[in-house]
Scaffold this motif. Structure first.
Motif, mmCIF file in Angstrom:
data_model
loop_
_atom_site.group_PDB
_atom_site.id
_atom_site.type_symbol
_atom_site.label_atom_id
_atom_site.label_comp_id
_atom_site.label_asym_id
_atom_site.label_seq_id
_atom_site.Cartn_x
_atom_site.Cartn_y
_atom_site.Cartn_z
ATOM 1 N N LEU A 96 -23.139 14.547 -7.650
ATOM 2 C CA LEU A 96 -21.795 14.884 -8.098
ATOM 3 C C LEU A 96 -20.769 14.228 -7.185
ATOM 4 C CD1 LEU A 96 -22.224 18.679 -8.958
ATOM 5 C CD2 LEU A 96 -22.183 16.724 -10.516
ATOM 6 N N ASN A 97 -19.811 13.554 -7.774
ATOM 7 C CA ASN A 97 -18.737 12.837 -7.067
ATOM 8 C C ASN A 97 -19.199 11.553 -6.398
ATOM 9 O OD1 ASN A 97 -16.641 14.554 -7.720
ATOM 10 N ND2 ASN A 97 -16.915 15.841 -5.913
ATOM 11 N N VAL A 98 -20.505 11.271 -6.431
ATOM 12 C CA VAL A 98 -20.998 10.050 -5.787
ATOM 13 C C VAL A 98 -20.799 8.834 -6.683
ATOM 14 C CG1 VAL A 98 -23.098 8.857 -5.058
ATOM 15 C CG2 VAL A 98 -22.639 11.179 -4.251
ATOM 16 N N ASP A 99 -21.029 9.016 -7.986
ATOM 17 C CA ASP A 99 -21.005 7.859 -8.883
ATOM 18 C C ASP A 99 -19.643 7.184 -8.940
ATOM 19 O OD1 ASP A 99 -20.004 10.099 -10.105
ATOM 20 O OD2 ASP A 99 -20.899 9.706 -12.064
ATOM 21 N N ILE A 100 -18.550 7.934 -8.709
ATOM 22 C CA ILE A 100 -17.229 7.313 -8.793
ATOM 23 C C ILE A 100 -17.016 6.286 -7.689
ATOM 24 C CG2 ILE A 100 -16.225 9.330 -9.903
ATOM 25 C CD1 ILE A 100 -14.824 9.963 -7.277
ATOM 26 N N PHE A 101 -17.833 6.333 -6.630
ATOM 27 C CA PHE A 101 -17.703 5.325 -5.580
ATOM 28 C C PHE A 101 -17.973 3.930 -6.132
ATOM 29 C CE2 PHE A 101 -19.350 2.636 -2.190
ATOM 30 C CZ PHE A 101 -18.357 2.765 -1.236
ATOM 31 N N LEU A 115 -31.029 4.850 -10.334
ATOM 32 C CA LEU A 115 -30.465 4.542 -11.649
ATOM 33 C C LEU A 115 -30.938 5.550 -12.696
ATOM 34 C CD1 LEU A 115 -30.727 0.642 -11.671
ATOM 35 C CD2 LEU A 115 -28.699 2.051 -11.285
ATOM 36 N N VAL A 116 -32.165 5.998 -12.562
ATOM 37 C CA VAL A 116 -32.671 7.018 -13.483
ATOM 38 C C VAL A 116 -31.847 8.296 -13.357
ATOM 39 C CG1 VAL A 116 -34.606 8.575 -13.948
ATOM 40 C CG2 VAL A 116 -35.013 6.121 -13.662
ATOM 41 N N MET A 117 -31.526 8.695 -12.130
ATOM 42 C CA MET A 117 -30.730 9.906 -11.942
ATOM 43 C C MET A 117 -29.319 9.732 -12.503
ATOM 44 S SD MET A 117 -31.796 11.648 -8.330
ATOM 45 C CE MET A 117 -31.581 10.185 -7.332
ATOM 46 N N LEU A 118 -28.717 8.550 -12.304
ATOM 47 C CA LEU A 118 -27.411 8.297 -12.903
ATOM 48 C C LEU A 118 -27.497 8.341 -14.424
ATOM 49 C CD1 LEU A 118 -25.873 5.416 -10.735
ATOM 50 C CD2 LEU A 118 -25.397 7.861 -10.636
ATOM 51 N N PRO A 159 -18.907 10.265 -20.950
ATOM 52 C CA PRO A 159 -20.210 9.650 -21.230
ATOM 53 C C PRO A 159 -20.117 8.144 -21.452
ATOM 54 C CG PRO A 159 -19.474 11.021 -23.068
ATOM 55 C CD PRO A 159 -18.577 11.330 -21.914
ATOM 56 N N ILE A 160 -18.976 7.668 -21.945
ATOM 57 C CA ILE A 160 -18.825 6.228 -22.160
ATOM 58 C C ILE A 160 -18.677 5.503 -20.829
ATOM 59 C CG2 ILE A 160 -17.318 4.444 -23.101
ATOM 60 C CD1 ILE A 160 -16.812 6.232 -25.497
ATOM 61 N N PHE A 161 -17.733 5.968 -19.975
ATOM 62 C CA PHE A 161 -17.563 5.217 -18.729
ATOM 63 C C PHE A 161 -18.732 5.440 -17.772
ATOM 64 C CE2 PHE A 161 -14.631 8.887 -17.502
ATOM 65 C CZ PHE A 161 -15.356 9.371 -16.423
ATOM 66 N N THR A 162 -19.400 6.590 -17.851
ATOM 67 C CA THR A 162 -20.588 6.813 -17.022
ATOM 68 C C THR A 162 -21.729 5.909 -17.464
ATOM 69 O OG1 THR A 162 -19.960 9.108 -16.624
ATOM 70 C CG2 THR A 162 -22.250 8.524 -16.222
#
Length: 697
Positions: free
Chosen positions: A524-529, A560-563, A596-599
């Protein structure tokens, strides 16, 4: 000066605090005997901006009121009458916001005096510090001016004089601004909405009286009245003076004239009364049709007539409507139906929008205080309105907004560093970079912006000298951004927090720990980096960190699987019966559509080595590598654009009516076709989720 706009930031608003001393408390019969006013600008008092005048009311002053303010019949004798004072007083106020304590009484008195003096009166926009005090601190025992001054530490000078009370009111307002900001109230519209809500609650408590609903403020049709095209005249944007050539000029001469002056058309004097026009397209057609003879062709023979035009005093929306109705791109601008004084083209309108963006950017770089930044940020909704009127896509507008956020963050960092230096803490101890993360980093932020930022510095241990310096700098930077209108991140993704401030080596170790984590909820909050962009400091330092992080993520299939699992957690918001699942009457389009689109686009970009940050460029880059179909990606991007547009549209309505901005939209205001289009867009989301899922294992 122009009238104050609803999105104006309280921290930077141009206002006038006023007070009236009167012969009594009944506005139907009392007269004004003293006027006081103080100007407010940029978060402070204007030293040269004050008004203080005793007035002869023409009637005797009752002893009981003299006991309050000390003004006697002798004190006012020989002073000017209201009709003499009114014009300079109203000029002093101008179109500024008026602030007062129990302001409706002062406004009622001014209105009555203007009527008696046969002076034109326009009801001004006002804020009452008594109501604002209740909003800022609902538990105070009382909200009279004396107790509010005591609460806020305001020293009263000249209590119960008009100027003294106006000055105290102004200082109370300035003290209330940061307290209101803590409650999420930053703009004039938000303050007005909070006061109206309080008044409605009081009215219901007093006997069930229901005040009129504020539907007009949120009406899509009425909201257009605040847009650029309804607020500006043709004379504001036209090209002037008019360029008129004689009918005997050759096409070669006319073409040379247009090129040298950067014109897309010229007018042609066909005779003493009739005027025509040739455009750059007409010239191209003539060169094609007449070949070698084109250059010598007289422009009178190819000019179009009669000339279609508008008046210079017409509103821009009328000109736009005329262009659309006639299917043309050039209008003559006339004065009083006769003299041609200019020309209007889409280029004029687009140039005006571009200029507004450039001016904002220039002013950001020159801003010296948080209120200046707040004033600039409050102009962004107006710029957005202008861009929407020019037909600019929501995705492009989001890019413009994001660019302003990045620019303001850069300036906030500069201001924070300068404060550190002035405080004797020295220059930055080593090279550093400020990163903007999340939607602004992707170039997809809308008006409801909060902070997502980080700092990387060249070297130093956690808690060491370097870290302490950048902690102080980041804390001030984040505070400046909050004061400017870009709110603190509720999730804490800010450089003032240790987890978002590291040395270059510290960041490398942190990213390495991210890719080793085993559960999606740990991210959580990591992917935006991975949406980060460098906005200040050593760009190479920041960009290298971002590139290394992307490379590390790409080399970790488990990460990548977790993302991917995060992207797959989407649930459709549509109901069994074709409606939408809503919370508090609204649909969260970020959660149910945009996220979901930008993720998913982020995951695909990391997986396939696409270094772009925007959702558009990521998906275009992925499809260029043979992943997915071009048609499917286009459908997803169309859905993304429509959802961005719907959220942006809702935020523009909400900013004008003082509703807290969010990615949630009122779907009930959409017509049947708009709801159908929104459902179609949401149904495109699974296309991307399926594409992401194909590479899970």
């Amino acid at each position: 000066m122009t009238a104050v706009l609803p999105q104006a930031a309280l921290a930077a608003i141009e206002a006038v605090a006023i007070d009236c001393e009167t012969t009594g408390l009944d506005a139907r019969s009392a007269r004004i005997i003293q006027l006081g006013a103080v100007r407010i600008r940029g978060g402070g008092l204007v030293s040269a901006g004050s008004f203080d005048q005793i007035i002869d009311p023409g009637i005797s002053i009752p002893a009981e009121t003299t006991a309050i303010h000390g003004l006697t019949d002798e004190a006012v004798r020989g002073q000017p009458k209201f009709d003499t004072v009114a014009v300079p007083f109203l000029d002093f106020i101008g179109k500024r916001l008026i602030i007062g304590h129990t302001i409706q009484f002062d406004i009622a008195m001014l209105h009555r005096e203007c009527v008696l003096a046969n002076i034109a009166w326009q009801t001004p926009r006002v804020l009452d510090v008594r109501l604002l005090g209740r909003v800022a601190s609902p538990t105070l025992a009382a909200y009279d001016l004396d107790r509010m001054c005591s609460w806020l530490g305001v020293t009263v000078k000249g209590r119960h004089t008009a100027f003294g009370d106006a000055l105290a009111t102004a200082e109370v307002f300035l003290k209330l601004v940061p307290l209101l900001r803590q409650r999420g109230i930053r703009t004039l519209a938000e303050a007005e909405a909070a006061c109206v809500e309080l008044a409605e609650r009081d009215a219901r408590s007093a006997g069930g009286l229901m005040l009129p609903e504020r539907a007009a403020a949120t009406s899509p049709a009425l909201s257009k009245l605040d847009s650029f095209a309804y607020r500006h005249r043709v004379s504001d944007v036209m090209s002037s003076p008019a360029e008129i050539l004689p009918a005997t000029a050759t096409l070669a001469e006319a073409t040379k004239h247009m090129i040298s002056r950067g014109l897309s058309s010229v007018f042609v004097a066909l005779d003493q009364e009739q005027v025509g026009i040739i455009t750059e397209r007409d010239a191209l057609r003539a060169y094609s049709a007449f070949a070698a003879d084109a250059a010598a062709t007289l422009i009178g023979s190819i000019a179009k007539s009669p000339l279609i035009g508008v008046e210079e005093d017409d509103f821009v929306y009328r000109a736009i409507g005329r262009m659309e109705r006639h299917g043309i791109r050039h209008l003559a601008v006339r004065r009083n139906g006769k003299e041609i004084v200019g020309a209007l083209t889409p280029r004029n309108l687009l140039r005006n929008r571009a200029t507004s963006s450039i001016v904002i950017g220039d002013r950001i770089a020159a801003a010296e205080t948080p209120p200046e930044l707040a004033s600039i940020w409050s102009e962004v909704p107006g710029m957005v309105d202008a861009l929407r009127w020019d037909g600019v896509s929501a995705r492009t507008i989001a890019g413009v907004i994001s660019a302003e956020i990045c620019a303001i963050t850069n300036r906030a960092a500069d201001l924070a560093i300068n404060e550190q230096i002035r405080a004797g803490l020295g220059e930055p101890p080593c090279a550093f970079a400020v990163l903007v993360l999340g939607s602004a980093g992707r170039g997809e932020s809308l008006i409801a912006a909060d902070q997502d930022n980080a700092i990387v510095f060249a070297s130093g241990a956690p808690g060491g000298t370097e870290d302490h310096w950048f902690e102080r700098m980041a804390t001030r930077m984040n505070a400046i951004l909050d004061e400017a209108g870009i709110a603190y991140c509720m999730g804490g993704v800010m450089a003032q927090n240790a987890q978002w401030r590291h040395s270059r080596q510290g960041w490398a170790e942190l990213v390495s720990s991210w890719v080793r984590r085993q559960r999606p909820q740990d991210l959580l909050n990591v992917d935006i980096f991975f949406d980060a962009t460098t906005v200040s400091g050593d760009r190479e330092l920041g960009d290298n960190l971002i590139a290394d992080a992307q490379s590390m993520a790409r080399r970790s299939p488990d990460f990548l699987v977790m993302l991917t699992e995060l992207a797959r957690q989407w649930q459709s918001p549509t109901t069994m019966f074709g409606g939408f699942h809503k919370v508090d009457g609204r649909l969260d389009l970020k959660k149910h559509g945009l996220m979901p689109i930008f993720t998913g686009a982020r995951v695909l970009a990391l997986r396939h080595g696409v270094l772009a940050r925007s959702t558009l460029d990521r998906l275009k880059g992925v499809v260029s590598r043979g992943v997915g179909s071009e048609r499917g990606i286009d459908d997803i991007l169309a859905a993304h654009e429509l959802m961005l547009s719907r959220v942006l549209e809702q935020q523009m309505l909400d900013v004008k009516s003082g509703i807290r901005l969010s990615p949630r939209i009122d779907v009930d205001r959409l017509d049947k076709s708009e709801k159908r289009a929104l459902k179609d867009a949401i149904e495109a989301v699974p296309l991307l989720i399926d594409l992401v899922s194909e590479g899970r294992l």
